[in-house]
Write an enzyme that holds these catalytic residues in place. Sequence first.
Site, short mmCIF file in Angstrom:
data_model
loop_
_atom_site.label_atom_id
_atom_site.label_comp_id
_atom_site.label_asym_id
_atom_site.label_seq_id
_atom_site.Cartn_x
_atom_site.Cartn_y
_atom_site.Cartn_z
N ASP A 157 0.92 -1.16 0.03
CA ASP A 157 0.02 0.21 0.16
C ASP A 157 0.65 1.23 0.07
O ASP A 157 1.84 1.51 0.95
CB ASP A 157 -0.91 0.02 1.22
CG ASP A 157 -2.06 -0.93 1.19
OD1 ASP A 157 -3.05 -0.56 0.41
OD2 ASP A 157 -1.98 -2.14 1.80
N HIS A 197 -7.29 6.28 0.18
CA HIS A 197 -8.30 6.38 1.23
C HIS A 197 -7.45 6.37 2.69
O HIS A 197 -6.31 6.14 2.74
CB HIS A 197 -9.13 5.17 1.27
CG HIS A 197 -8.34 3.52 1.43
ND1 HIS A 197 -7.54 2.98 0.41
CD2 HIS A 197 -8.19 2.95 2.12
CE1 HIS A 197 -6.92 2.06 0.85
NE2 HIS A 197 -7.17 1.81 1.91
N ASP A 205 -8.03 -3.70 9.52
CA ASP A 205 -7.11 -2.33 9.61
C ASP A 205 -6.48 -2.19 11.11
O ASP A 205 -7.23 -2.08 11.73
CB ASP A 205 -7.95 -1.00 9.50
CG ASP A 205 -8.29 -0.64 7.97
OD1 ASP A 205 -8.14 -1.43 7.09
OD2 ASP A 205 -9.16 0.23 7.75
N GLU A 289 -11.37 0.15 -2.47
CA GLU A 289 -12.15 -0.60 -3.33
C GLU A 289 -13.18 0.44 -3.78
O GLU A 289 -13.40 1.64 -3.53
CB GLU A 289 -13.11 -1.52 -2.39
CG GLU A 289 -12.15 -2.63 -1.85
CD GLU A 289 -12.92 -3.72 -0.95
OE1 GLU A 289 -12.47 -4.72 -0.61
OE2 GLU A 289 -14.09 -3.01 -0.34
N THR A 449 -12.37 -9.92 -4.12
CA THR A 449 -12.28 -10.53 -2.93
C THR A 449 -13.09 -11.66 -2.62
O THR A 449 -14.02 -12.39 -3.47
CB THR A 449 -12.34 -9.83 -1.78
OG1 THR A 449 -13.70 -9.12 -1.54
CG2 THR A 449 -11.44 -8.42 -1.83
N GLU A 487 -8.43 -12.32 -4.22
CA GLU A 487 -7.77 -12.13 -2.69
C GLU A 487 -8.73 -13.12 -1.80
O GLU A 487 -9.75 -13.16 -2.11
CB GLU A 487 -7.70 -10.65 -2.42
CG GLU A 487 -6.95 -9.96 -3.38
CD GLU A 487 -6.82 -8.22 -2.93
OE1 GLU A 487 -7.61 -7.89 -1.73
OE2 GLU A 487 -6.18 -7.39 -3.38
N ASN A 488 -8.12 -13.25 -0.89
CA ASN A 488 -8.76 -13.67 0.28
C ASN A 488 -9.36 -12.69 1.05
O ASN A 488 -8.57 -11.59 1.32
CB ASN A 488 -8.18 -14.95 1.21
CG ASN A 488 -6.90 -14.56 1.47
OD1 ASN A 488 -5.91 -13.95 0.82
ND2 ASN A 488 -6.73 -14.63 2.74
N ALA A 489 -10.60 -12.69 1.90
CA ALA A 489 -11.26 -11.53 2.43
C ALA A 489 -10.40 -11.58 3.99
O ALA A 489 -10.04 -10.50 4.63
CB ALA A 489 -12.48 -11.55 2.44
N LEU A 490 -10.29 -12.81 4.53
CA LEU A 490 -9.94 -12.80 5.87
C LEU A 490 -8.67 -13.60 5.93
O LEU A 490 -8.47 -14.67 5.18
CB LEU A 490 -10.93 -13.22 6.86
CG LEU A 490 -12.08 -12.39 7.14
CD1 LEU A 490 -13.20 -12.88 8.03
CD2 LEU A 490 -11.41 -11.16 7.62
N ARG A 525 -2.53 -12.06 4.84
CA ARG A 525 -1.67 -11.29 4.85
C ARG A 525 -0.16 -11.64 5.37
O ARG A 525 -0.34 -12.61 6.33
CB ARG A 525 -2.06 -9.87 5.35
CG ARG A 525 -0.95 -8.79 5.47
CD ARG A 525 -1.71 -7.33 6.14
NE ARG A 525 -2.89 -7.05 5.73
CZ ARG A 525 -3.10 -6.34 4.89
NH1 ARG A 525 -2.11 -5.61 4.20
NH2 ARG A 525 -4.31 -5.74 4.50
#
Length: 583
Positions: A157, A197, A205, A289, A449, A487-490, A525
Amino acid sequence: MALNLAHQIGSLAGTQIAAEVTTGEQSSSATANVSGVRKVPLANLRCNAPGEALSPPILTPPLTPRSAENRPAMMSPSLSAACQAFGTLSPLETAEESSASVAWKEGGKKEEKKGVPVYVMMPLDSVTNGNTVNRKKAMNASLHALKSAGVEGIMIDVWWGLVEREAPGAYNWGGYAELLEMAKKHGLKVQAVMSFHQCGGNVGDSCTIPLPKWVTGEIEKDPDLAYTDQWGRRNYEYRSLGCDTLPVLKGRTPVQCYADFMRAFRDNFKHLLGDTIVEIQVGMGPAGELRYPSYPEANGTWKFPGIGAFQCYDKYMLSSLKAAAEAAGKPEWGSTGPTDAGHYNNWPEDTPFFKKEGGGWNTPYGEFFLTWYSQMLLEHGARILSSATSIFDGAGVKISVKVAGIHWHYGTRSHAPELTAGYYNTRYRDGYLPIAQMLARHGAVFNFTCIEMRDHEQPQDALCAPEKLVKQVALATGAAQVPLAGENALPRYDEYAHEQILRASSLNVDGSAVDREMCAFTYLRMNPSLFHPGNWRRFVAFVKKMNEGKGARRCWEEVEREAEQFVHVTQPFIQEAAVALMH
């Protein structure tokens, strides 16, 4: 960013996998039965969703409106032996090979190489507020570990709020220059996210990075630059798209600010573009997003699986709505958005606007409003993409856009949470094909995602259906001939989730043997848990299977035996990465 309950983390061989639960998520004792799942050969993995075509749009009768992504020069003997044993490292690429590996640029075709390259997301705070690399020792050890495992690259990022923090046009790339050079040293490619953002307030986050000080100062002077709901609540994650073309940020429009930022990034890192930096993901809203901030977790405003709320009540959005209503010959529809669409934590049937029978969403007024609301989002995306593709033209990078996986209440007629987020997707209308077509026109990748989720892991009372949603998106991107990435969300570390990602990335959504796969997958992550011996072994095996592609026929046991040997030989090195990340 797709969301669900904590029990979406499945069990493995009867052992509950620990979940990283974000504050605000609900918990559940439900677990998935995954015994024997490792015995399934990949060749037999298919998405189980039925292969029926999407429903065509249905015209509704006129009803009364409701209330208005180089190895280090020296590699340790143990690591070298491990890499030889596992066989994941390819010969170092030449510059020409790097260029040829770009899957999608300027309308080009995907390379002939099979398999889905795996990237790993870096921590959100990889660069500090002082513009240095955070936990530098940990970062070096971790990047070395990822490269040894066959990972293609990393996602970083690039925060607007850090780089252009102090004053307009005053860019500080210090920490990013160092981090990108580290990636280059380790032979890892980079997906760079232009993060326009705020970090903080969404699931996952782990730190707070606000927008640039001078931007927040302008919002303080004019609160309508922030997204606003019908109760006057302001959202400061991302400024309202209603002012896209207005010079409200120190004489520049928001889109001009984003374009100038991307141009400065290009000029500063042109020596890395197309070789180390292979993708630019352009942030377009909250969590990066393309959506409205319809389900904010900050301060407990929204909790899963609430329907969220429309974000069109700042003066700039209302001005656009008024003009659209007048153009449609219905000026009475232009004064406000729906006032009967409930609150953030309602369910569809709690509201007159979203209920299945006689709901306002399915009236001429509802069709008008939802068309305008979603079109505003599409135009916002098109404006920023137009700048991005022009700026990076000829740089040898892909451009991508991230779309949220909003899977809850997907089984209802109205799909309320998708509607409030700006995706006009209902039982009678495909809301993802227009997005895919817009991205195709700009040669961009559709990044989606919730790829790791299965329908039965989700709370069925909320009619969650992530598999069906992924299928719909896969069909839409196929129809629009736009590459699909995932992507995976979690965070997930179990084979059950890994196998679901393998299924989804093969894009066998209709049971046919179409020679199409996802162009990339980004794993969420990098953290200490990833380097836990069991998790790392499963992850290494997962990367191997992804790199082999959909035609591979080796079973999980064979791949995991290789991974076990790899992990055993490199254990001291992996431990170094894990320990360093925790300090």
